[in-house]
Write an enzyme that holds these catalytic residues in place. Structure first.
Site, PDB file in Angstrom:
ATOM      1  N   GLY A  15       0.869  -1.174   0.000  1.00 31.12           N
ATOM      2  CA  GLY A  15       0.000   0.000   0.000  1.00 31.12           C
ATOM      3  C   GLY A  15       0.904   1.222   0.000  1.00 31.12           C
ATOM      4  O   GLY A  15       1.996   1.215  -0.592  1.00 31.12           O
ATOM      5  N   THR A 100       2.139  -4.609   6.223  1.00 32.13           N
ATOM      6  CA  THR A 100       0.692  -4.696   6.448  1.00 32.13           C
ATOM      7  C   THR A 100       0.417  -4.252   7.888  1.00 32.13           C
ATOM      8  O   THR A 100       1.341  -3.920   8.631  1.00 32.13           O
ATOM      9  CB  THR A 100       0.197  -6.157   6.307  1.00 32.13           C
ATOM     10  OG1 THR A 100       0.617  -6.897   7.457  1.00 32.13           O
ATOM     11  CG2 THR A 100       0.746  -6.826   5.065  1.00 32.13           C
ATOM     12  N   ASP A 232      -4.112   3.396  18.267  1.00 29.81           N
ATOM     13  CA  ASP A 232      -2.810   3.505  17.575  1.00 29.81           C
ATOM     14  C   ASP A 232      -1.776   4.155  18.504  1.00 29.81           C
ATOM     15  O   ASP A 232      -0.637   3.682  18.602  1.00 29.81           O
ATOM     16  CB  ASP A 232      -2.988   4.313  16.279  1.00 29.81           C
ATOM     17  CG  ASP A 232      -1.666   4.516  15.568  1.00 29.81           C
ATOM     18  OD1 ASP A 232      -1.165   3.544  14.980  1.00 29.81           O
ATOM     19  OD2 ASP A 232      -1.111   5.629  15.632  1.00 29.81           O
ATOM     20  N   LYS A 236       1.649   2.514  20.368  1.00 27.02           N
ATOM     21  CA  LYS A 236       2.997   3.112  20.351  1.00 27.02           C
ATOM     22  C   LYS A 236       3.536   3.264  21.778  1.00 27.02           C
ATOM     23  O   LYS A 236       4.710   2.997  22.036  1.00 27.02           O
ATOM     24  CB  LYS A 236       2.955   4.461  19.633  1.00 27.02           C
ATOM     25  CG  LYS A 236       2.717   4.291  18.136  1.00 27.02           C
ATOM     26  CD  LYS A 236       2.370   5.595  17.479  1.00 27.02           C
ATOM     27  CE  LYS A 236       2.174   5.412  15.987  1.00 27.02           C
ATOM     28  NZ  LYS A 236       1.436   6.488  15.356  1.00 27.02           N
TER      29      LYS A 236
HETATM   30  N1  LIG Z   1       0.947   5.269   6.740  1.00 28.35           N
HETATM   31  C1  LIG Z   1       1.745   5.721   7.694  1.00 28.35           C
HETATM   32  O1  LIG Z   1       2.017   6.906   7.811  1.00 28.35           O
HETATM   33  C2  LIG Z   1       2.328   4.759   8.664  1.00 28.35           C
HETATM   34  C3  LIG Z   1       2.015   3.425   8.622  1.00 28.35           C
HETATM   35  N2  LIG Z   1       2.553   2.566   9.521  1.00 28.35           N
HETATM   36  C4  LIG Z   1       2.199   1.168   9.444  1.00 28.35           C
HETATM   37  O2  LIG Z   1       2.585   0.670   8.163  1.00 28.35           O
HETATM   38  C5  LIG Z   1       1.712  -0.391   7.791  1.00 28.35           C
HETATM   39  C6  LIG Z   1       1.193  -0.137   6.377  1.00 28.35           C
HETATM   40  O3  LIG Z   1       0.508   1.097   6.368  1.00 28.35           O
HETATM   41  P1  LIG Z   1      -0.033   1.704   4.980  1.00 28.35           P
HETATM   42  O4  LIG Z   1       0.913   1.405   3.888  1.00 28.35           O
HETATM   43  O5  LIG Z   1      -0.380   3.110   5.285  1.00 28.35           O
HETATM   44  O6  LIG Z   1      -1.366   0.848   4.777  1.00 28.35           O
HETATM   45  P2  LIG Z   1      -2.144   0.554   3.408  1.00 28.35           P
HETATM   46  O7  LIG Z   1      -3.539   0.222   3.789  1.00 28.35           O
HETATM   47  O8  LIG Z   1      -1.883   1.622   2.415  1.00 28.35           O
HETATM   48  O9  LIG Z   1      -1.435  -0.785   2.851  1.00 28.35           O
HETATM   49  C7  LIG Z   1      -1.545  -2.014   3.471  1.00 28.35           C
HETATM   50  C8  LIG Z   1      -1.036  -3.070   2.509  1.00 28.35           C
HETATM   51  O10 LIG Z   1      -1.065  -4.331   3.169  1.00 28.35           O
HETATM   52  C9  LIG Z   1      -1.737  -5.280   2.325  1.00 28.35           C
HETATM   53  N3  LIG Z   1      -2.330  -6.280   3.180  1.00 28.35           N
HETATM   54  C10 LIG Z   1      -3.237  -6.115   4.173  1.00 28.35           C
HETATM   55  N4  LIG Z   1      -3.520  -7.312   4.745  1.00 28.35           N
HETATM   56  C11 LIG Z   1      -2.765  -8.229   4.090  1.00 28.35           C
HETATM   57  C12 LIG Z   1      -2.601  -9.631   4.213  1.00 28.35           C
HETATM   58  N5  LIG Z   1      -3.272 -10.344   5.121  1.00 28.35           N
HETATM   59  N6  LIG Z   1      -1.744 -10.263   3.357  1.00 28.35           N
HETATM   60  C13 LIG Z   1      -1.055  -9.567   2.427  1.00 28.35           C
HETATM   61  N7  LIG Z   1      -1.165  -8.232   2.270  1.00 28.35           N
HETATM   62  C14 LIG Z   1      -2.007  -7.580   3.093  1.00 28.35           C
HETATM   63  C15 LIG Z   1      -2.738  -4.468   1.545  1.00 28.35           C
HETATM   64  O11 LIG Z   1      -3.120  -5.214   0.397  1.00 28.35           O
HETATM   65  P3  LIG Z   1      -4.015  -4.577  -0.789  1.00 28.35           P
HETATM   66  O12 LIG Z   1      -3.058  -3.678  -1.540  1.00 28.35           O
HETATM   67  O13 LIG Z   1      -4.420  -5.756  -1.591  1.00 28.35           O
HETATM   68  O14 LIG Z   1      -5.120  -3.852  -0.114  1.00 28.35           O
HETATM   69  C16 LIG Z   1      -1.880  -3.231   1.233  1.00 28.35           C
HETATM   70  O15 LIG Z   1      -1.034  -3.505   0.126  1.00 28.35           O
HETATM   71  C17 LIG Z   1       0.623  -0.462   8.868  1.00 28.35           C
HETATM   72  O16 LIG Z   1       0.972  -1.451   9.810  1.00 28.35           O
HETATM   73  C18 LIG Z   1       0.702   0.924   9.524  1.00 28.35           C
HETATM   74  O17 LIG Z   1       0.319   0.915  10.881  1.00 28.35           O
HETATM   75  C19 LIG Z   1       3.449   2.960  10.480  1.00 28.35           C
HETATM   76  C20 LIG Z   1       3.831   4.267  10.553  1.00 28.35           C
HETATM   77  C21 LIG Z   1       3.254   5.286   9.681  1.00 28.35           C
HETATM   78  N1  LIG Z   2      -1.826   6.070  11.636  1.00 30.21           N
HETATM   79  C1  LIG Z   2      -0.558   6.326  12.216  1.00 30.21           C
HETATM   80  C2  LIG Z   2       0.505   5.997  11.216  1.00 30.21           C
HETATM   81  C3  LIG Z   2       1.812   5.895  11.840  1.00 30.21           C
HETATM   82  O1  LIG Z   2       2.047   5.127  12.779  1.00 30.21           O
HETATM   83  C4  LIG Z   2      -0.432   7.786  12.605  1.00 30.21           C
HETATM   84  O2  LIG Z   2      -1.284   8.551  12.177  1.00 30.21           O
HETATM   85  O3  LIG Z   2       0.489   8.129  13.348  1.00 30.21           O
END
Ligand SMILES: NC(=O)C1=CN([C@@H]2O[C@H](COP(=O)(O)OP(=O)(O)OC[C@H]3O[C@@H](n4cnc5c(N)ncnc54)[C@H](OP(=O)(O)O)[C@@H]3O)[C@@H](O)[C@H]2O)C=CC1
Ligand SMILES: N[C@@H](CC=O)C(=O)O
Ligand code: NA
Length: 376
Positions: A15, A100, A232, A236
């Site tokens: 994602g 994920t 969330d 943390k």
């Molecule tokens: N966004 C941010 O600013 C931050 C995010 N994080 C963490 O990073 C992680 C990813 O966040 P983000 O990229 O924003 O989330 P997204 O929702 O954009 O992406 C999640 C991805 O994980 C895939 N996915 C979900 N479940 C599964 C599974 N069971 N098997 C395989 N693939 C799976 C989704 O697939 P599909 O593409 O098919 O939907 C997607 O590609 C999370 O844990 C979040 O807490 C941490 C700090 C900051």
């Molecule tokens: N959803 C979280 C993403 C990073 O951990 C945030 O907003 O801080």
């Protein structure tokens, strides 16, 4: 020139963060192949919720095409177990990059580490769910009490995205400082929401509209209710408290203030919740005007008092001149009060959410793992 050492990488989750991670690795590869000694970060598997591409002979997937190929792939998704087995059979040291927020994948870490697979991840689940999982992970990992043949685990982006929060805390502890208190703003989403809905000096948009913007900007969890319910931030703080030496059982073992209106607690999906949220903007407007009457603004903060083992998550009012009131965008601010630093805390501040900055923490962890794997 020496033969490059190959490190085999499986990326699960592409994602916002996962895509940015793949792009960062793609830009790094040529430089690392020319480094002395050369390093070959070889991407062999990419998986999302319904599709997967892997390289049958463990060759490098073409990173300039893999994300498009993945989206158009019609192949059925193999079971997760099979994909993890494929990784354990790689002809060299291997790293699982979990982008994920899946708790099931997180529960496989102890087994994968024991099998010699290293893990880098921004997924908070494994480190903030029940304490027993945390203990299993670090008793399996080579950088815990596991065998030197085990994998390494790094999770910098689980707190403060790419900001060096965990590495700083670990160094404070490992060098013998005593952490007394950690406090600040730990959510990029909450920071963005309150900075834009209730800026210092007045004005600001509707709360529900800002929540939609935070989602569009990639700051929220996949389901924004996981941010708004305070969990969330609680996750943390659980991670930080554990690293500071407290045995916090789970992120629900202390009081956490939720911003989900009672009436919306039963929504069956994040989309339904977002559709209904504008009906509750009035409640947030009241909160804003009552703080404004005192010349203050409201922010969503957290704190860990180490000696008393007290962990708190929720709303607090701040004077306009307070550094927390003056944050911008998705900025986090994390204050470490320690014996060495005395009454002037060590402060870390900057973007606490967003794909690129979060991926930076993941890529940085991958480079740390690669450096360790090269030594043994
Ligand atoms: N966004 C941010 O600013 C931050 C995010 N994080 C963490 O990073 C992680 C990813 O966040 P983000 O990229 O924003 O989330 P997204 O929702 O954009 O992406 C999640 C991805 O994980 C895939 N996915 C979900 N479940 C599964 C599974 N069971 N098997 C395989 N693939 C799976 C989704 O697939 P599909 O593409 O098919 O939907 C997607 O590609 C999370 O844990 C979040 O807490 C941490 C700090 C900051
Ligand atoms: N959803 C979280 C993403 C990073 O951990 C945030 O907003 O801080
Ligand atoms: Na971090």
């Amino acid at each position: 020139m020496a033969q490059p050492q190959s490190i085999f990488i499986a990326v699960i989750g592409v994602g916002g963060v996962g895509k940015a991670f793949v792009t960062q690795v793609q830009h790094l590869q040529p430089r690392l192949r020319k480094a002395n000694p050369p390093l070959d970060l070889r991407l062999i598997l990419v998986r999302r919720s319904k599709q997967q591409i892997s390289s049958p002979k463990y060759d490098n997937l073409d990173l300039s095409k893999v994300l498009d190929e993945l989206s158009s792939s019609k192949d059925s998704l193999p079971p997760l177990k099979e994909s993890l087995e494929y990784l354990t059979k790689a002809p060299g040291r291997a790293v699982l990059v979990d982008n994920t927020s899946d708790p099931e994948l997180a529960s496989t870490y102890p087994d994968m580490l024991a099998k010699g697979i290293s893990i880098v991840t921004p997924n908070k689940k494994a480190f903030s769910d029940d304490l027993s999982l945390w203990q299993k992970i670090f008793s399996s990992a080579a950088n815990g009490t596991g065998s030197p043949k085990s994998g390494y685990v790094f999770h910098e982006s689980t707190v403060g995205a790419g900001l060096p929060v965990l590495s700083t805390l670990k160094e404070l502890v490992e060098t013998g400082d005593e952490v007394m208190k950690i406090e600040g703003v730990f959510s990029g989403t909450m920071s963005f929401l309150f900075n834009s809905f209730m800026p210092v000096g007045g004005g600001g948009g509707k709360f529900s509209a800002e929540v939609k913007k935070a989602k569009e900007l990639g700051y929220t969890e996949p389901d924004p209710r996981d941010d708004l319910n305070g969990l969330d931030v609680a996750r943390k703080l659980t991670i930080l408290a554990r690293l500071a030496g407290l045995e916090v059982q789970s992120p629900t073992a202390f009081l956490v203030e939720s911003l989900i209106p009672k009436e919306l607690e039963s929504c069956s999906s994040g989309d339904e919740f977002l559709d209904k949220l504008p009906g509750f903007d009035g409640q947030m407007d009241e909160l804003k005007s009552s703080a404004a009457k005192e010349g203050k603004v409201v922010r969503f903060v957290g704190s860990i008092d180490v000696p008393s083992k007290a962990v708190k998550v929720g709303l607090e009012k701040f004077d306009a001149s307070h550094p927390i009131a003056a944050l911008k965008g998705s900025d986090n601010i994390i204050n470490f009060y320690t014996k060495r630093y005395g009454s002037n805390p060590l402060i870390i501040q900057g973007a606490g959410a967003g794909a690129d900055v979060t991926a930076m923490g993941v890529t940085g962890d991958l480079l740390k793992v690669a450096a360790l794997l090269r030594q043994n």
